[in-house]
Design a protein around this motif. Structure first.
Motif, PDB file in Angstrom:
ATOM      1  N   GLY A 166      44.612 -30.407-150.368  1.00  0.00           N
ATOM      2  CA  GLY A 166      45.185 -30.821-151.641  1.00  0.00           C
ATOM      3  C   GLY A 166      46.116 -32.007-151.534  1.00  0.00           C
ATOM      4  O   GLY A 166      46.427 -32.652-152.540  1.00  0.00           O
ATOM      5  N   ILE A 167      46.578 -32.300-150.317  1.00  0.00           N
ATOM      6  CA  ILE A 167      47.462 -33.454-150.128  1.00  0.00           C
ATOM      7  C   ILE A 167      46.762 -34.545-149.322  1.00  0.00           C
ATOM      8  O   ILE A 167      47.414 -35.449-148.789  1.00  0.00           O
ATOM      9  CB  ILE A 167      48.767 -33.030-149.422  1.00  0.00           C
ATOM     10  CG1 ILE A 167      48.450 -32.330-148.097  1.00  0.00           C
ATOM     11  CG2 ILE A 167      49.584 -32.109-150.309  1.00  0.00           C
ATOM     12  CD1 ILE A 167      49.673 -32.003-147.271  1.00  0.00           C
ATOM     13  N   GLY A 168      45.444 -34.442-149.228  1.00  0.00           N
ATOM     14  CA  GLY A 168      44.682 -35.488-148.553  1.00  0.00           C
ATOM     15  C   GLY A 168      44.761 -35.469-147.053  1.00  0.00           C
ATOM     16  O   GLY A 168      44.562 -36.503-146.403  1.00  0.00           O
ATOM     17  N   ALA A 169      45.061 -34.315-146.464  1.00  0.00           N
ATOM     18  CA  ALA A 169      45.154 -34.192-145.010  1.00  0.00           C
ATOM     19  C   ALA A 169      43.925 -33.489-144.456  1.00  0.00           C
ATOM     20  O   ALA A 169      43.209 -32.783-145.171  1.00  0.00           O
ATOM     21  CB  ALA A 169      46.420 -33.432-144.626  1.00  0.00           C
ATOM     22  N   ASP A 170      43.682 -33.687-143.167  1.00  0.00           N
ATOM     23  CA  ASP A 170      42.567 -33.043-142.487  1.00  0.00           C
ATOM     24  C   ASP A 170      43.050 -31.828-141.704  1.00  0.00           C
ATOM     25  O   ASP A 170      44.150 -31.834-141.133  1.00  0.00           O
ATOM     26  CB  ASP A 170      41.898 -34.018-141.505  1.00  0.00           C
ATOM     27  CG  ASP A 170      41.178 -35.149-142.215  1.00  0.00           C
ATOM     28  OD1 ASP A 170      40.523 -34.878-143.236  1.00  0.00           O
ATOM     29  OD2 ASP A 170      41.260 -36.301-141.743  1.00  0.00           O
ATOM     30  N   VAL A 171      42.224 -30.805-141.666  1.00  0.00           N
ATOM     31  CA  VAL A 171      42.511 -29.614-140.879  1.00  0.00           C
ATOM     32  C   VAL A 171      41.422 -29.471-139.825  1.00  0.00           C
ATOM     33  O   VAL A 171      40.242 -29.314-140.152  1.00  0.00           O
ATOM     34  CB  VAL A 171      42.567 -28.346-141.747  1.00  0.00           C
ATOM     35  CG1 VAL A 171      42.866 -27.125-140.876  1.00  0.00           C
ATOM     36  CG2 VAL A 171      43.612 -28.495-142.845  1.00  0.00           C
ATOM     37  N   TYR A 172      41.815 -29.532-138.568  1.00  0.00           N
ATOM     38  CA  TYR A 172      40.920 -29.283-137.449  1.00  0.00           C
ATOM     39  C   TYR A 172      41.223 -27.886-136.904  1.00  0.00           C
ATOM     40  O   TYR A 172      42.348 -27.627-136.476  1.00  0.00           O
ATOM     41  CB  TYR A 172      41.141 -30.286-136.321  1.00  0.00           C
ATOM     42  CG  TYR A 172      40.594 -31.670-136.557  1.00  0.00           C
ATOM     43  CD1 TYR A 172      39.388 -32.080-135.986  1.00  0.00           C
ATOM     44  CD2 TYR A 172      41.304 -32.590-137.323  1.00  0.00           C
ATOM     45  CE1 TYR A 172      38.902 -33.355-136.185  1.00  0.00           C
ATOM     46  CE2 TYR A 172      40.824 -33.876-137.529  1.00  0.00           C
ATOM     47  CZ  TYR A 172      39.615 -34.252-136.953  1.00  0.00           C
ATOM     48  OH  TYR A 172      39.137 -35.525-137.144  1.00  0.00           O
ATOM     49  N   LEU A 201      47.578 -39.945-138.363  1.00  0.00           N
ATOM     50  CA  LEU A 201      48.596 -39.275-137.553  1.00  0.00           C
ATOM     51  C   LEU A 201      48.251 -37.796-137.470  1.00  0.00           C
ATOM     52  O   LEU A 201      48.282 -37.089-138.475  1.00  0.00           O
ATOM     53  CB  LEU A 201      49.986 -39.454-138.164  1.00  0.00           C
ATOM     54  CG  LEU A 201      51.119 -38.688-137.469  1.00  0.00           C
ATOM     55  CD1 LEU A 201      51.231 -39.079-136.004  1.00  0.00           C
ATOM     56  CD2 LEU A 201      52.439 -38.923-138.197  1.00  0.00           C
ATOM     57  N   ASP A 202      47.908 -37.358-136.275  1.00  0.00           N
ATOM     58  CA  ASP A 202      47.589 -35.945-136.034  1.00  0.00           C
ATOM     59  C   ASP A 202      48.807 -35.291-135.408  1.00  0.00           C
ATOM     60  O   ASP A 202      49.256 -35.687-134.329  1.00  0.00           O
ATOM     61  CB  ASP A 202      46.375 -35.855-135.097  1.00  0.00           C
ATOM     62  CG  ASP A 202      45.821 -34.440-134.981  1.00  0.00           C
ATOM     63  OD1 ASP A 202      46.617 -33.482-135.045  1.00  0.00           O
ATOM     64  OD2 ASP A 202      44.601 -34.298-134.800  1.00  0.00           O
ATOM     65  N   LEU A 203      49.360 -34.296-136.101  1.00  0.00           N
ATOM     66  CA  LEU A 203      50.570 -33.624-135.640  1.00  0.00           C
ATOM     67  C   LEU A 203      50.282 -32.377-134.816  1.00  0.00           C
ATOM     68  O   LEU A 203      51.189 -31.595-134.518  1.00  0.00           O
ATOM     69  CB  LEU A 203      51.456 -33.273-136.844  1.00  0.00           C
ATOM     70  CG  LEU A 203      52.064 -34.488-137.549  1.00  0.00           C
ATOM     71  CD1 LEU A 203      52.731 -34.079-138.837  1.00  0.00           C
ATOM     72  CD2 LEU A 203      53.044 -35.214-136.642  1.00  0.00           C
ATOM     73  N   GLY A 204      49.022 -32.166-134.444  1.00  0.00           N
ATOM     74  CA  GLY A 204      48.687 -31.074-133.554  1.00  0.00           C
ATOM     75  C   GLY A 204      48.773 -29.711-134.209  1.00  0.00           C
ATOM     76  O   GLY A 204      48.720 -29.571-135.435  1.00  0.00           O
ATOM     77  N   GLY A 205      48.912 -28.698-133.375  1.00  0.00           N
ATOM     78  CA  GLY A 205      48.938 -27.325-133.872  1.00  0.00           C
ATOM     79  C   GLY A 205      50.175 -26.600-133.393  1.00  0.00           C
ATOM     80  O   GLY A 205      51.281 -27.115-133.447  1.00  0.00           O
ATOM     81  N   GLY A 206      49.975 -25.377-132.899  1.00  0.00           N
ATOM     82  CA  GLY A 206      51.092 -24.595-132.406  1.00  0.00           C
ATOM     83  C   GLY A 206      51.790 -23.760-133.448  1.00  0.00           C
ATOM     84  O   GLY A 206      52.851 -23.185-133.187  1.00  0.00           O
ATOM     85  N   LEU A 207      51.218 -23.658-134.651  1.00  0.00           N
ATOM     86  CA  LEU A 207      51.875 -22.919-135.728  1.00  0.00           C
ATOM     87  C   LEU A 207      51.811 -21.418-135.453  1.00  0.00           C
ATOM     88  O   LEU A 207      50.773 -20.879-135.082  1.00  0.00           O
ATOM     89  CB  LEU A 207      51.204 -23.269-137.052  1.00  0.00           C
ATOM     90  CG  LEU A 207      51.203 -24.782-137.330  1.00  0.00           C
ATOM     91  CD1 LEU A 207      50.247 -25.120-138.462  1.00  0.00           C
ATOM     92  CD2 LEU A 207      52.604 -25.274-137.632  1.00  0.00           C
ATOM     93  N   VAL A 231      46.229 -31.762-138.935  1.00  0.00           N
ATOM     94  CA  VAL A 231      46.845 -30.662-138.189  1.00  0.00           C
ATOM     95  C   VAL A 231      45.745 -29.862-137.517  1.00  0.00           C
ATOM     96  O   VAL A 231      44.572 -29.956-137.884  1.00  0.00           O
ATOM     97  CB  VAL A 231      47.700 -29.747-139.094  1.00  0.00           C
ATOM     98  CG1 VAL A 231      48.940 -30.469-139.580  1.00  0.00           C
ATOM     99  CG2 VAL A 231      46.879 -29.229-140.258  1.00  0.00           C
ATOM    100  N   GLU A 232      46.142 -29.042-136.526  1.00  0.00           N
ATOM    101  CA  GLU A 232      45.157 -28.327-135.717  1.00  0.00           C
ATOM    102  C   GLU A 232      45.520 -26.848-135.549  1.00  0.00           C
ATOM    103  O   GLU A 232      45.839 -26.402-134.448  1.00  0.00           O
ATOM    104  CB  GLU A 232      45.036 -28.984-134.340  1.00  0.00           C
ATOM    105  CG  GLU A 232      44.595 -30.437-134.382  1.00  0.00           C
ATOM    106  CD  GLU A 232      44.735 -31.131-133.032  1.00  0.00           C
ATOM    107  OE1 GLU A 232      45.241 -30.502-132.075  1.00  0.00           O
ATOM    108  OE2 GLU A 232      44.348 -32.308-132.929  1.00  0.00           O
ATOM    109  N   PRO A 233      45.492 -26.070-136.616  1.00  0.00           N
ATOM    110  CA  PRO A 233      45.766 -24.636-136.448  1.00  0.00           C
ATOM    111  C   PRO A 233      44.617 -23.936-135.739  1.00  0.00           C
ATOM    112  O   PRO A 233      43.449 -24.155-136.057  1.00  0.00           O
ATOM    113  CB  PRO A 233      45.901 -24.145-137.897  1.00  0.00           C
ATOM    114  CG  PRO A 233      45.025 -25.080-138.677  1.00  0.00           C
ATOM    115  CD  PRO A 233      45.148 -26.416-138.007  1.00  0.00           C
ATOM    116  N   GLY A 234      44.940 -23.123-134.772  1.00  0.00           N
ATOM    117  CA  GLY A 234      43.937 -22.304-134.090  1.00  0.00           C
ATOM    118  C   GLY A 234      44.368 -20.855-134.135  1.00  0.00           C
ATOM    119  O   GLY A 234      43.776 -20.014-134.803  1.00  0.00           O
ATOM    120  N   ARG A 235      45.468 -20.581-133.441  1.00  0.00           N
ATOM    121  CA  ARG A 235      46.053 -19.245-133.445  1.00  0.00           C
ATOM    122  C   ARG A 235      46.335 -18.762-134.864  1.00  0.00           C
ATOM    123  O   ARG A 235      46.108 -17.591-135.193  1.00  0.00           O
ATOM    124  CB  ARG A 235      47.362 -19.287-132.655  1.00  0.00           C
ATOM    125  CG  ARG A 235      48.110 -17.978-132.584  1.00  0.00           C
ATOM    126  CD  ARG A 235      49.588 -18.201-132.281  1.00  0.00           C
ATOM    127  NE  ARG A 235      49.835 -19.234-131.302  1.00  0.00           N
ATOM    128  CZ  ARG A 235      49.996 -19.017-130.009  1.00  0.00           C
ATOM    129  NH1 ARG A 235      49.922 -17.790-129.548  1.00  0.00           N
ATOM    130  NH2 ARG A 235      50.238 -20.011-129.194  1.00  0.00           N
TER     131      ARG A 235
END
Length: 463
Positions: A86-92, A273-279, A319-323
């Motif tokens: 909704g804010i134009g970001a990508d989710v990997y 800009l990819d801020l990674g994961g770790g959430l 962003v890269e959520p996995g866990r």
């Protein structure tokens, strides 16, 4: 009092003066919705997941067993897609957390992209029919064969991690007449509040190119000048199991300053800009992770503010959520083998798995929530330690927990939030075959990864 019940009163402090185990919960059979999948419930006392009872799952697939709640996984993927899309970001989705062909298909069907970090993970994604253009590839030591496969498959983004890799990738791309899109992994000097072995943004570590030493800037200059590589952005990852965005704020400020310097000094505006994961997720009831919506709003606010201060257009965020997607969707079922009372201290409950299917407690001191799954009991709580069957004193799944004092061999216990980094880090230590993964949904179950057999292990042993 059961012979297994933990002594009450002052004796508790006398025998365990340093460990300070938690007090027993009010309800040993409670399924906290912050920790367990949304479908988890008690049906006639028995734990059911996705509408399927624990005993039926154990009977059909054996134990140990990873149970993956498909609806929970998909719901969490959708939550991230809706919050960030909704804010134009990508989710990997970070495949290292858990990747199978079924999982890759779910990720694609829910509209997410997929991050892989090895040739093996890339093979699984491609075998599942995942569009290569929607893949990102990580890794601090990508082999030439892995890079060739990524290039020839058309992987959408490659995150470069070293000067050696830049040399390798440039040569391979030139030989094939290709121009891959890459991001530079930048270490910002920001460390998340987490265990040192999973905190990945301090400078003295194997990942990325440091801002503080000038290595990141040298890499950017090199890539801008390359006719065979298209530098599209930067990547920053600050750690794992993060419950707030304070670390992201400091990291984003440093990255935004770097983007501004690239713009001013080199005349190049990087667009991603990819801020990674770790959430983080809730492993025990006291954990309080942020919602995807809150994370998305906070990160966009942080990046927008820092870019405006630097006079830059806001890059497309990823962003890269996995866990955060797979973890709460997974539950491990074990069968109790022995119940050993160490008089006056605790009871050791040994199950038919252990560190070969969950190494996280030994590696990180991870905490988990565990309940008796096959029945309910009115017995008094006993202080327990859930341990595996391996020849290793550190083979511990849950250090301190309370289980009913009448627990006996043959009972089933369930450990919550094991969907991430358990199967993916599983081993054959002591030659234990790795467990199956069964997906559950709407009262039905199916195998998505079959149980290994001893024949599988012997097939690789050529004598």
């Amino acid at each position: 009092m059961s012979r297994y019940a933990h002594p009450a009163g002052p004796r508790h402090a006398d025998v365990l003066p340093e460990e300070h185990p938690p007090a027993p919960p009010e309800d040993l059979h409670e399924l906290d919705p912050r920790v367990w999948p949304g479908s988890a419930q008690r049906v006639d006392g028995e734990l059911a997941l996705g509408g399927v009872g624990a005993a039926a799952l154990a009977a059909e697939y054996g134990t140990p067993l990873f149970v993956l709640d498909e609806a929970e996984f998909r719901r969490r993927a959708r939550d991230y897609k809706e919050a960030f899309g909704g804010i134009g970001a990508d989710v990997y989705y970070a495949g290292k957390a858990l990747l199978t062909k079924a999982v890759a298909k779910w990720v694609h069907e829910e509209g997410l992209k997929l991050d892989v970090c090895s040739g093996g993970e890339l093979s699984v994604a491609l075998a599942a029919g995942f569009p290569a253009a929607d893949l990102g590839m990580h890794g601090n030591n990508k082999s030439e064969a892995e890079l060739v496969r990524a290039l020839e498959a058309g992987v959408g983004r490659i995150v470069v991690d070293s000067f050696d890799e830049i040399d390798r990738l440039e040569r391979l791309a030139a030989e094939r007449g290709l121009k891959p899109s890459v991001l530079v992994r930048v270490t910002t000097g920001v460390e998340a509040h987490t265990h040192e072995f999973v905190a990945t943004a301090h400078d003295d570590q194997k990942f990325g190119l440091a801002l503080s030493t000038g290595a990141a800037e040298r890499a950017v200059r090199r890539l801008i000048d390359s006719p065979h590589i298209d530098l599209v952005g930067l990547h920053s990852h600050i750690g794992s199991q993060i419950f707030d965005t304070a670390g992201f704020e400091v990291a984003a400020r440093r990255v935004a300053e770097f983007l501004a310097r690239i713009h001013t000094e080199l005349g190049v505006t990087l667009s991603e800009l990819d801020l990674g994961g770790g959430l983080g997720i809730a492993y025990v009831p006291g954990d309080a992770p942020l919602t995807p919506k809150a994370i998305a709003e906070n990160l966009v606010s942080i990046v927008s503010r820092e870019c405006r201060a630097g006079g830059l257009p806001v890059p497309r965020i990823a962003v890269e959520p996995g866990r955060a997607i797979a973890g709460p969707a997974g539950v491990t079922l074990y069968r109790v083998g022995t119940v050993k009372d160490v008089e006056g201290i605790r009871t050791y409950v040994s199950v038919d798995g252990g560190m070969s299917d969950n190494i996280r407690t030994a590696l990180y001191g991870a905490e988990y929530t565990c309940v008796l799954a096959s029945r309910v009991s009115g017995a008094e709580p006993m202080l327990s330690r859930l341990v595996g069957k391996h020849c290793e004193s550190g083979d511990i799944i849950v250090n301190d927990l309370y289980l009913p004092g009448d627990l006996r061999p043959g009972d089933l216990v369930a450990v919550a939030a094991t969907g991430a980094y358990c199967y993916s880090m599983a081993s054959n230590y002591n030659h234990l075959p790795r467990p199956a993964i069964a997906a559950v949904r709407d009262g039905a179950s199916r195998t998505i990864v079959r149980r290994e057999t001893e024949e599988d292990l012997l097939r690789l042993d050529e004598g």
